[in-house]
Design a protein around this motif. Structure first.
Motif, PDB file in Angstrom:
ATOM      1  N   GLY A 166       3.352 -19.543 145.370  1.00 14.75           N
ATOM      2  CA  GLY A 166       3.464 -20.030 144.074  1.00 14.75           C
ATOM      3  C   GLY A 166       5.008 -20.584 143.644  1.00 14.75           C
ATOM      4  O   GLY A 166       4.925 -21.370 142.768  1.00 14.75           O
ATOM      5  N   LYS A 167       5.937 -20.097 144.261  1.00 16.35           N
ATOM      6  CA  LYS A 167       7.311 -20.215 143.822  1.00 16.35           C
ATOM      7  C   LYS A 167       7.856 -21.217 144.910  1.00 16.35           C
ATOM      8  O   LYS A 167       8.736 -22.186 144.544  1.00 16.35           O
ATOM      9  N   TYR A 168       7.689 -20.886 146.260  1.00 22.48           N
ATOM     10  CA  TYR A 168       8.727 -21.819 147.110  1.00 22.48           C
ATOM     11  C   TYR A 168       8.025 -22.440 148.302  1.00 22.48           C
ATOM     12  O   TYR A 168       8.568 -23.268 148.708  1.00 22.48           O
ATOM     13  N   HIS A 169       6.890 -22.113 148.746  1.00 23.72           N
ATOM     14  CA  HIS A 169       6.270 -22.756 149.994  1.00 23.72           C
ATOM     15  C   HIS A 169       4.790 -23.362 149.511  1.00 23.72           C
ATOM     16  O   HIS A 169       3.774 -22.792 149.834  1.00 23.72           O
ATOM     17  N   PRO A 170       4.987 -24.478 149.411  1.00 22.05           N
ATOM     18  CA  PRO A 170       3.731 -25.404 149.100  1.00 22.05           C
ATOM     19  C   PRO A 170       2.721 -25.627 150.528  1.00 22.05           C
ATOM     20  O   PRO A 170       2.154 -26.828 150.912  1.00 22.05           O
ATOM     21  N   HIS A 171       2.389 -24.602 151.079  1.00 22.78           N
ATOM     22  CA  HIS A 171       1.432 -24.867 152.323  1.00 22.78           C
ATOM     23  C   HIS A 171       0.345 -23.718 152.267  1.00 22.78           C
ATOM     24  O   HIS A 171       0.428 -23.081 151.365  1.00 22.78           O
ATOM     25  N   GLY A 172      -0.313 -23.660 153.286  1.00 25.16           N
ATOM     26  CA  GLY A 172      -1.169 -22.629 153.611  1.00 25.16           C
ATOM     27  C   GLY A 172      -0.774 -21.216 153.505  1.00 25.16           C
ATOM     28  O   GLY A 172       0.445 -20.590 153.977  1.00 25.16           O
ATOM     29  N   PHE A 217      16.433 -26.923 143.972  1.00 24.02           N
ATOM     30  CA  PHE A 217      15.223 -26.845 143.446  1.00 24.02           C
ATOM     31  C   PHE A 217      13.896 -26.701 144.583  1.00 24.02           C
ATOM     32  O   PHE A 217      13.977 -27.246 145.450  1.00 24.02           O
ATOM     33  N   ASN A 218      13.092 -26.003 143.950  1.00 23.72           N
ATOM     34  CA  ASN A 218      11.837 -25.707 144.713  1.00 23.72           C
ATOM     35  C   ASN A 218      11.053 -26.819 144.916  1.00 23.72           C
ATOM     36  O   ASN A 218      11.447 -28.115 144.156  1.00 23.72           O
ATOM     37  N   PHE A 219       9.756 -26.871 145.303  1.00 17.83           N
ATOM     38  CA  PHE A 219       8.745 -28.191 145.333  1.00 17.83           C
ATOM     39  C   PHE A 219       8.576 -28.997 144.058  1.00 17.83           C
ATOM     40  O   PHE A 219       8.375 -30.088 144.104  1.00 17.83           O
ATOM     41  N   ASP A 220       8.327 -28.078 142.826  1.00 10.24           N
ATOM     42  CA  ASP A 220       8.112 -28.563 141.798  1.00 10.24           C
ATOM     43  C   ASP A 220       9.363 -28.679 140.771  1.00 10.24           C
ATOM     44  O   ASP A 220       9.234 -29.061 139.560  1.00 10.24           O
ATOM     45  N   ASP A 221      10.555 -28.356 141.206  1.00  6.64           N
ATOM     46  CA  ASP A 221      11.780 -28.425 140.397  1.00  6.64           C
ATOM     47  C   ASP A 221      11.869 -27.486 139.287  1.00  6.64           C
ATOM     48  O   ASP A 221      12.409 -27.851 138.299  1.00  6.64           O
ATOM     49  N   THR A 222      11.094 -26.637 139.403  1.00  9.53           N
ATOM     50  CA  THR A 222      10.871 -25.383 138.093  1.00  9.53           C
ATOM     51  C   THR A 222      11.856 -24.302 138.424  1.00  9.53           C
ATOM     52  O   THR A 222      12.303 -23.231 137.720  1.00  9.53           O
ATOM     53  N   LEU A 223      11.988 -23.877 139.907  1.00  8.73           N
ATOM     54  CA  LEU A 223      13.103 -22.792 140.234  1.00  8.73           C
ATOM     55  C   LEU A 223      13.879 -23.360 141.557  1.00  8.73           C
ATOM     56  O   LEU A 223      13.917 -24.363 141.746  1.00  8.73           O
ATOM     57  N   LYS A 224      15.093 -22.380 141.606  1.00  9.86           N
ATOM     58  CA  LYS A 224      15.774 -22.656 142.665  1.00  9.86           C
ATOM     59  C   LYS A 224      15.642 -21.766 143.532  1.00  9.86           C
ATOM     60  O   LYS A 224      15.398 -20.374 143.370  1.00  9.86           O
TER      61      LYS A 224
END
Length: 862
Positions: free
Chosen positions: A74-80, A146-153
């Motif tokens: 949810g926060k950092y890894h946009p994969h399976g 920034f993470n994948f959606d620029d909401t967190l670092k």
């Protein structure tokens, strides 16, 4: 604007090229290759940082793996989710990582390749060593992005106090490149890094005194160091690892191979299945059973060896044909400043040292900034405590907190401003900081004014004021120390070394993987005693070696002692003396040459039957050993190019070939001489080119001629006529000896088929040309039978005679008097009715051997 007008035509080749390059760089930088600094790929880094976010340190309770995976996804890894869970599982497996980073609870798989339980069933938290990977991450020591959606670092790299890339290794396949880095021992790696910190110009040779080789979590034995050295020096190499196996011998003599460690990343279940498959396909012979007896106490694979097999040979076959011996291709590719580079050992360490110094500098800058800020606040508190009554009056007289704050900043509580600046001016200016600016003319900054307003009443006590002053003084010392760190690169390197030593003391352990030199890297003779042994080979192909001291000397004419215990219809066919360090060239009756080191022959007592030679050498069952040659060193160029091997066949042919033609051992043997149909090899001897050849026939004749009469031929030649045999079809050549013409005292020992023998001086035989019938060698009668064998003997040597029933007798040559060529000789051994002669060997006396304990028997001359 119409839809058609928004379509921009592009060249598909350019688009494909651009898209593929973008994809390639994404895989290389953001997925497959580790960073040289922390040794982690992005998914590993995100798992550790996500678990840290959840507070799952080693001293906290476990959390469900599904909760952790959800956090990371949810926060950092946009994969399976499987990529995250599989990564976490591997970091928890003690057989996958040399120093696991995750502490798993539940079913996290096994060395047999079993899958871990679903993430909803397992729990995890960080291992204690992971704290060192994340230490000081809150002190701006590393960059965040920034993470994948620029909401967190998230961190682009972890501070990593431990050299994770070296101690845990990494593997991955990118696009157009790959990496495979092996794990190492933390203690050794820290020692090596500290040595390089002290001496940046250290060589890789010197580094290898500290970091000896990879150290695998599953143990094993590194076989050979040349590949390790190449990998350390160039970043590429090949490391061969063997499982740890021990040959155990039961009370009944049965041998068992017990494997307690297997090579890194080898699937244990597949290994056992592969061994069973090879046994069923008869590619590996000599195994009667295989069992996997592994339990929670450790790995244990048991291989039962057949009674007639040699465990060391079976183990060698397991190493050759199964994953019990595995090679690893080292390819040290890692990201350096975001670019993939091939690194040698010194490069990896240099990058880690550089990173650690950067972390130390950034941490020191952070600590210095915080210390100065705190000192700034403490100066304000000291001023307020010194003017406490006026400060209280000002605060009580202020309508609002803002008025109080502004009054404090302006110094409204100060009656004598000149005295104030004289007393506190230097302290205020020293404590001024860009983080908390003070307006020109103001006595205090806004931050100091707020701290005074927030001050608790207990700070008004004298004791509390002393504490504030003490804290300020300590801060000043700390600030001075932090500044000295930033000003001295040498001090930064010292701190890096000290922190690594702390890591070593906390987490360092002993090496698990042993290192042994491969064949050719050390001389195995250094490990084996050099002693003379009796080698026996039976008619059915059983071979063994026995110390000479086991054979008790007897007098001529005795019954002999029981020697090799042979099976039914088997008998000892060859018996000879050799040194354990020698090369043994074995020649078969079909003309093949095989190589064997004497120490490779299984040792057994004189009553044992030995081992089947096919378990040692690749000799067909329908072939048998007929001759042997002992050679000390096949790599001596001068020796092999100035000495010959002379062959003699049953039909009286003779051939001479340089030893050099037989100096390159091959596993399957080579053709030593071409044998014509109906013929077979009977003897092969080593010569120096200046000796004489003596050949005897069954009919009682012998020929003596110079070796020079035989020209040197190629390895596959059949040879030329050595002695002319009787044309009755019964006559054959029975033996050949090579004599130095200067040794006039040499005698020829002739042994008949019925146990009669005699000794005749070599000088009694006249020199003739090659190819003739020769002269009389022994008087042949029904009592003697035909000539069985001939040997060259001296006065101080012994004879060892063996019969087909396995009876062995040893006697001194000096007990047999010298006789003429045409005599029958004396009885040397009494044969049972159905027994026959098998072999005769000459033994040179050892100085420590006892003399015969029984008196010699009378001569029975015919």
């Amino acid at each position: 604007m119409s839809l058609k007008q928004r379509i921009i035509p592009v060249n598909i080749e350019d688009q494909m090229k651009s898209a593929y390059i973008d994809y390639s760089m994404s895989v290389i930088v953001s997925r497959a290759l580790p960073d040289v600094r922390d040794g982690l790929k992005p998914v590993h880094r995100r798992v550790l940082y996500g678990m840290s976010d959840l507070g799952l340190t080693y001293n906290k309770s476990y959390k469900k793996s599904a909760r952790i995976v959800g956090e990371v996804l949810g926060k950092y890894h946009p994969h399976g989710d499987s990529s995250v869970y599989d990564t976490m599982v591997r970091m928890a497996q003690h057989w996958s990582l040399r120093y696991p980073l995750v502490d798993g609870q539940g079913n996290f798989g096994s060395m047999d390749g079993d899958s871990p339980a679903a993430m909803r069933y397992t729990e995890a938290r960080l291992e204690r060593i992971s704290d060192e990977m994340l230490a000081d991450i809150g002190k701006e020591t590393v960059d965040f992005a920034f993470n994948f959606d620029d909401t967190l670092k998230e961190p682009t790299v972890l501070p990593a106090r431990i050299p994770n890339l070296l101690v845990n290794g990494a593997s991955g396949i990118a696009v157009g490149m790959a990496t495979n880095m092996l794990p190492h021992n933390l203690t050794e790696v820290v020692d090596g890094i500290v040595a390089q910190i002290a001496n940046p110009d250290i060589t890789i040779e010197e580094l290898m005194q500290y970091i000896k080789a990879p150290d695998f979590p599953t143990g094993g034995i590194i076989y050979g160091t040349s590949g390790v050295r190449e990998a350390f020096e160039t970043g590429r190499g090949r490391v061969v690892v063997r499982g740890r196996a021990e040959i155990q011998v039961a009370d009944n003599g049965r041998e068992t191979i017990v494997v307690t460690e297997i090579p890194y990343q080898v699937n244990k279940a597949n290994l056992v299945a592969k061994i069973a498959e090879l046994v069923n396909d008869k590619k590996i012979i000599g195994i009667s059973d295989i069992r996997d007896e592994s339990d929670r106490d450790g790995l244990r694979i048991v291989v039962d060896v057949k009674r007639d097999a040699m465990a060391s040979v079976v183990l060698s076959m397991l190493y050759k044909y199964t994953a019990l011996q595995t090679s690893y291709g080292v390819n040290n590719v890692a990201l350096v400043n975001g670019r993939p580079e091939l690194l040698n050992l010194k490069d990896i360490i240099a990058e880690f040292i550089k990173f650690r110094i950067e972390v130390i500098v950034r941490r020191t800058q952070y600590d210095l900034r915080k210390a100065i800020a705190r000192a700034h606040i403490l100066v304000g508190l000291l001023i307020a405590l010194d003017y406490i009554d006026m400060v209280i009056d000002l605060i009580r007289g202020s309508a609002t907190p803002e008025d109080a704050r502004n009054g404090l900043m302006a110094g409204a509580f100060i009656e004598d401003m000149d005295k104030f600046w004289k007393q506190f001016g230097p302290l205020i200016e020293q404590a001024d900081t860009d983080e908390y600016p003070r307006e020109e003319g103001n006595a205090l900054s806004e931050a100091q004014a707020r701290a005074i307003l927030d001050m608790r009443l207990q700070k008004l006590t004298g004791l509390e004021r002393d504490k504030v002053k003490e804290e300020y003084d300590e801060l000043q010392e700390r600030i001075a120390y932090l500044k000295s760190i930033l000003e001295s690169e040498e001090l930064q390197r010292e701190i890096a070394a000290e922190e690594l030593q702390e890591i070593k003391e906390k987490y360092g352990d002993e090496r698990r993987t042993d290192i042994t030199a491969a064949d050719g890297e050390i001389s195995i003779e250094d490990l084996i005693a050099n002693e003379e042994v009796v080698v026996t080979i039976s008619s059915l192909g059983y071979i063994k070696r026995t110390p000479v001291s086991e054979y008790r000397k007897q007098s001529r004419g005795g019954r002999g002692s029981r020697g090799s215990k042979t099976r039914d219809a088997d008998f000892v066919e060859h018996l000879f003396i050799a040194s354990t360090h020698n090369y043994l060239l074995l020649f078969t009756e079909s003309g093949r040459c095989h190589w064997l080191r004497v120490y490779e022959i299984p040792e057994a007592n004189k009553t044992s039957s030995g081992r089947v030679i096919q378990n040692i050498l690749a000799i067909p069952k329908d072939d048998s050993i007929k001759a042997y040659i002992n050679i000390q060193d096949l790599t001596d160029e001068e020796f092999i190019n100035n000495n010959n091997i002379v062959f003699c066949t049953r039909n009286g042919l003779i051939k001479k070939t340089l030893v050099e033609a037989y100096s390159r051992p091959r596993a399957g043997g080579i053709n030593a001489i071409t044998i014509n149909e109906g013929d077979q090899l009977i003897e092969a001897k080593l010569t120096n080119g200046n000796q004489e050849v003596f050949i005897a026939s069954r009919s009682g004749r012998a020929i003596r001629f110079e070796e020079s009469k035989v020209r040197a031929m190629g390895r596959t030649a059949a040879g030329v006529r050595g002695i002319s045999l009787n044309e009755d079809g019964k006559d054959i050549a029975v033996g050949m000896v090579i004599i130095d013409p200067e040794e006039a005292e040499t005698a020829i020992m002739v042994l008949s088929e019925k146990g009669m023998g005699k000794r005749t001086l070599y000088s009694d035989y006249r020199l003739t040309n090659r190819g003739g019938k020769g002269v009389k060698n022994m008087q042949i009668t029904d009592k003697t039978g035909g000539v069985f064998s001939i040997k060259a003997v001296s006065e101080d040597s012994d004879l060892m005679i063996t019969t087909r029933d396995g009876i062995v007798i040893r006697m001194a040559v000096s007990d047999i008097r010298v006789m003429g060529r045409a005599t029958q000789g004396v009885r040397l051994i009494k044969l049972d009715k159905h027994d026959e002669m098998a072999d005769i060997a000459v033994i040179h006396k050892s100085e420590d051997e006892d003399e015969p304990t029984t008196p010699p028997a009378f001569d029975e001359e015919e």
